[in-house]
Design a protein around this motif. Structure first.
Motif, mmCIF file in Angstrom:
data_model
loop_
_atom_site.group_PDB
_atom_site.id
_atom_site.type_symbol
_atom_site.label_atom_id
_atom_site.label_comp_id
_atom_site.label_asym_id
_atom_site.label_seq_id
_atom_site.Cartn_x
_atom_site.Cartn_y
_atom_site.Cartn_z
ATOM 1 N N UNK A 3 29.079 -4.205 46.955
ATOM 2 C CA UNK A 3 29.223 -5.140 45.837
ATOM 3 C C UNK A 3 30.664 -5.630 45.721
ATOM 4 N N UNK A 4 31.619 -4.745 45.926
ATOM 5 C CA UNK A 4 33.036 -5.141 45.857
ATOM 6 C C UNK A 4 33.373 -6.171 46.935
ATOM 7 N N UNK B 172 26.920 15.877 50.032
ATOM 8 C CA UNK B 172 27.548 14.670 49.519
ATOM 9 C C UNK B 172 27.021 13.395 50.126
ATOM 10 N N UNK B 173 25.889 13.479 50.811
ATOM 11 C CA UNK B 173 25.353 12.299 51.499
ATOM 12 C C UNK B 173 24.801 11.283 50.503
ATOM 13 N N UNK C 74 29.766 9.228 38.929
ATOM 14 C CA UNK C 74 30.036 8.340 40.056
ATOM 15 C C UNK C 74 30.378 6.929 39.603
ATOM 16 N N UNK C 75 30.669 6.764 38.297
ATOM 17 C CA UNK C 75 31.157 5.485 37.806
ATOM 18 C C UNK C 75 30.131 4.592 37.137
ATOM 19 N N UNK D 76 25.514 5.989 47.698
ATOM 20 C CA UNK D 76 25.744 5.250 46.454
ATOM 21 C C UNK D 76 27.101 4.539 46.508
ATOM 22 N N UNK D 77 28.130 5.237 46.959
ATOM 23 C CA UNK D 77 29.454 4.632 47.046
ATOM 24 C C UNK D 77 29.475 3.479 48.043
#
Length: 214
Positions: free
Chosen positions: A161-162, A148-149, A186-187, A154-155
């Motif tokens: 950005x948020x 999950x790295x 992943x959106x 990416x997250x």
């Protein structure tokens, strides 16, 4: 931010070169990179030069490099270009970037360099109109895959950005069609798929706020 005991953080200066080498290895089978280095006399050196140049150019334009580290071992990296910070800085950065990429001509040849440029232009043509972050590259070592790295990197880019009010969201491109579904989960949304022979550039975007609010 952590994932399976892995810390995601900005790279230290001494980690820039290892991060570029990690990405060069991670992209060894990427369709665009393979096509761009297909005629190179030293493909490994050419691939390393691509990511070394991308990393230094991004930092020069005010971007960042994130790394995933587990007990001092580098397991992943991401190159992130932040929204432009002034027209003059952007123009100056592009001039310097152009010089760096031209220096790769002896390694890649005209065909390889043109392909990289055309893919970048295709992505920028379908970019959001508002200032946004660009996830230029993200990769993990072969031994660290499945933990999950990559998703955590990416997250972390989306979180960046948020946190920055001047960003509409994140844009990335992939020439690997298998990655499109991953990024969707992943959106990300598929903004366009553009044929840049011999590859197809898939431009994907992840909004974090309404258009025009950045």
């Amino acid at each position: 931010m952590t994932a399976t005991a892995v810390t995601i953080r900005p790279a230290a200066a001494h980690e820039h070169e290892p991060a570029a080498r990690l990405l060069a290895d991670a992209f060894a089978h990427d369709p665009l990179v393979r096509a761009a280095t297909a005629r190179a006399s030293a493909p490994n050196a050419a691939r390393a030069a691509i990511f070394r140049t991308s990393l230094s150019t991004t930092l020069d334009q005010g971007g960042t490099v994130l790394v995933a580290v587990d007990e001092g071992t580098l397991l992943g990296a991401a190159i992130i270009l932040d929204p432009s910070r002034g027209r003059l800085r952007t123009l100056a950065g592009r001039v310097r970037a152009g010089g760096r990429f031209l220096r790769m001509l002896p390694l890649l040849g005209r065909r390889g360099l043109t392909l990289l440029n055309d893919a970048d232009r295709a992505s920028r043509r379908h970019a959001p109109g508002d200032p946004h972050h660009v996830l230029t590259a993200v990769g993990v070592t072969a031994a660290a895959r499945g933990r999950g790295i990559g998703r955590s990197l990416v997250e972390a880019t989306v979180d960046r950005a948020r946190e920055q009010g001047n960003s509409w969201g994140v844009r990335l491109e992939t020439e690997n069609s298998e990655n499109v579904d991953h990024y969707r989960r992943w959106g990300f949304d598929l903004a366009a798929s553009v044929a840049v022979r011999p590859v197809t550039v898939h431009v994907m975007v992840h909004p974090v706020r309404e258009a025009g609010s950045a």
